[in-house]
Design an enzyme around this catalytic site. Sequence first.
Site, mmCIF file in Angstrom:
data_model
loop_
_atom_site.group_PDB
_atom_site.id
_atom_site.type_symbol
_atom_site.label_atom_id
_atom_site.label_comp_id
_atom_site.label_asym_id
_atom_site.label_seq_id
_atom_site.Cartn_x
_atom_site.Cartn_y
_atom_site.Cartn_z
ATOM 1 N N HIS A 13 0.836 -1.201 0.000
ATOM 2 C CA HIS A 13 0.000 0.000 0.000
ATOM 3 C C HIS A 13 0.877 1.260 0.000
ATOM 4 O O HIS A 13 0.710 2.142 -0.845
ATOM 5 C CB HIS A 13 -0.916 -0.020 1.231
ATOM 6 N N GLU A 14 1.833 1.303 0.937
ATOM 7 C CA GLU A 14 2.674 2.504 1.028
ATOM 8 C C GLU A 14 3.562 2.639 -0.204
ATOM 9 O O GLU A 14 3.757 3.739 -0.716
ATOM 10 C CB GLU A 14 3.520 2.476 2.311
ATOM 11 N N HIS A 59 1.787 4.193 -3.006
ATOM 12 C CA HIS A 59 1.784 5.661 -2.971
ATOM 13 C C HIS A 59 3.033 6.230 -3.630
ATOM 14 O O HIS A 59 2.968 7.235 -4.325
ATOM 15 C CB HIS A 59 1.708 6.170 -1.526
ATOM 16 N N HIS A 92 -5.613 6.583 -2.890
ATOM 17 C CA HIS A 92 -6.482 5.507 -2.423
ATOM 18 C C HIS A 92 -7.487 5.093 -3.488
ATOM 19 O O HIS A 92 -8.013 5.926 -4.216
ATOM 20 C CB HIS A 92 -7.194 5.920 -1.140
ATOM 21 N N CYS A 93 -7.707 3.796 -3.561
ATOM 22 C CA CYS A 93 -8.552 3.233 -4.601
ATOM 23 C C CYS A 93 -9.926 2.920 -4.010
ATOM 24 O O CYS A 93 -10.021 2.433 -2.885
ATOM 25 C CB CYS A 93 -7.899 1.955 -5.130
ATOM 26 N N CYS A 112 -8.781 -3.974 -3.810
ATOM 27 C CA CYS A 112 -7.458 -3.452 -4.164
ATOM 28 C C CYS A 112 -6.676 -3.123 -2.896
ATOM 29 O O CYS A 112 -7.226 -2.626 -1.921
ATOM 30 C CB CYS A 112 -7.606 -2.203 -5.027
ATOM 31 N N CYS A 142 -5.471 -3.660 -7.915
ATOM 32 C CA CYS A 142 -6.522 -3.918 -8.902
ATOM 33 C C CYS A 142 -5.905 -3.652 -10.279
ATOM 34 O O CYS A 142 -4.804 -3.125 -10.383
ATOM 35 C CB CYS A 142 -7.733 -3.010 -8.658
ATOM 36 N N CYS A 199 -4.809 0.082 -10.856
ATOM 37 C CA CYS A 199 -3.641 0.499 -10.082
ATOM 38 C C CYS A 199 -2.397 -0.238 -10.562
ATOM 39 O O CYS A 199 -1.304 0.328 -10.597
ATOM 40 C CB CYS A 199 -3.881 0.256 -8.593
#
Lengths: 455, 159
Positions: free
Chosen positions: B107-108, B111, B117-118, B123, B142, B145
Amino acid sequence: MTMEKKVNIMVVDDEEIVRASLTSWLEEDGYRVEAVESGRKALELLPQRNWDLMLVDLKMPGMDGIQLMDEVHKTAPEMLVIIMTAYATVDTAVKAMKKGAYDYFVKPFNPDDISLTIRKIVDHHKLVRENLFLRKELRKQYKLRDMISKNEKMLEIFELARTVAKSSSTVLIQGESGTGKELLARAIHDESPRMDAPFITVSCASLTESLLESELFGHEKGAFTGATVLHRGKLELAKDGTLFLDEIGDISLKLQMDLLRVLEEREFRRVGGSELIPINSRIIAATNRDLAAAIEEERFRADLYYRLNVISIHIPPLRERREDIPLLVDHFIEKFNIEMGKEIRGISEGAVRILMSNDWPGNARELRNVIERAVVVAKGNIVTEADISLPSVPSGADHRTKSLEEIEKAHIRVVLNENQWNIVRSAHALGIDRVTLYNKIKKFGLKKEGVAPKE
Amino acid sequence: MGDCLMATVQTMPSIPVPPESFEARRNQYYSTKILKEMLGDVPQDALKLLGVTDEDLCIPILTYVFGEAQVGGTAAIVSLARLRQEHYGLTPDRPLLLERLRKESLHELGHTFGLIHCPLRECVMYLSNTVVDVDTRGGDFCRGCRTVVASKTGTERRG
């Protein structure tokens, strides 16, 4: 993974570190963030963007958060403001909420609280926008009294008619026959303060000059042979209402002059009379003729034209607003259901297709007649193709309602299509030269459509 | 994790958490300061640098963060502190902790590839402020992304 519209958030806090960390955290969530250090800067920024939300620190040097919120709400009363503070006192929280803050956060925030709150606001905004959109869509299918349309131009006309209705200005309505000039004139009357006074129609084309004169102005007893009683003209009968002069383009030059004088002086005499009678009615004139051309040909007085043309409305023909056909069809079916006590529930797709592809030289009136007939002959509760009877098939075989120019245009189109738009061959077939054909194509706005096979 | 990012992952020797990032009043570390420190340590051949720490992280305006990243930048950091079951008074669960760490790291790092954010829960870029959010969201990017990540790593996943 894209958001449909970026949410704009303004952060106002005097602490640099708060601005920086809040900005980067909110940006990760896809918001568009602008951070400023004072209320003054915030007010400067306010008109530059459509802000969805403001996060405002309570304690700031100079203007504090609540003062800023008050200022913001003066120009943007709907603005959602969240007050942030490092000092959690119930008093200030209550004060902020009472003053109209959307929420109140104590620093540092729980990330879950703030993201949920912002999500809630964003969803709320989405609903508001959706609601606005739907309302706009609804308004698009607009009605003005007996007129109905969702065509942009027509909606503008409806809007204009409503505005004009409030005044007493003379209105000139132009448009082909059957487009609803009289309906619009009536609508203007019905929307105006004169609605309770009479709406008087004079059909100028159907009367001879002398009859029209007496029809308009009236006559005194004994004014001419056969004038055995006093007759009040339509100008007089209209009183404080509306006088609708239909087919104004057809009146004689002499009557044009009389009418001009009447319009200028706002008073008139009955034929054979001496008493001056004031005019209090509003005048709406209509014509299906091209008055500009009539002026060129000196068949219509320019000064009368300018006197009538204070407010000018041109109603587009039905073929230029085909999107209205299904709407009008439903409208007419409903109307005739009531008039004839029928229970027609709708119209078949095939029938709509036929109606949509017709050119409607007689415009909405012609469509109304076709639907009236269809409602009469329909056997079931749906109007089908079999119930539709058009006066002319789209091949252009029927010339009854067409002008010479329309026939010329249709014929040129047929010849061009027959020759696959070969200009030399088409010009030869038409017996004219190439340049003339080009000019005519330009004049009539003919376009090559996926060359259709001959029917 | 390398599979999801379509990149090779290398582990670097550990470094101490910079003491100036400690917020004594809150007994937490200011993650942005750690990120700044980490930027001085990025190896030349590294596309991104991920830091993992046991310390509880925060930024001044938030009570805590699971991690922080420079959006579209190089460095990201993840904290194990709030990913552990024991933080919530539960029995330690190492496989769950590792899975949470993997998701938070992706996640990080996402970025740092410029992703925000999705809205799709499946995702890994879906917003999560609680471990429940971390556990319920998906473990990979996803399709949309992933395309962004692939365009940045210069690889397109086949099939």
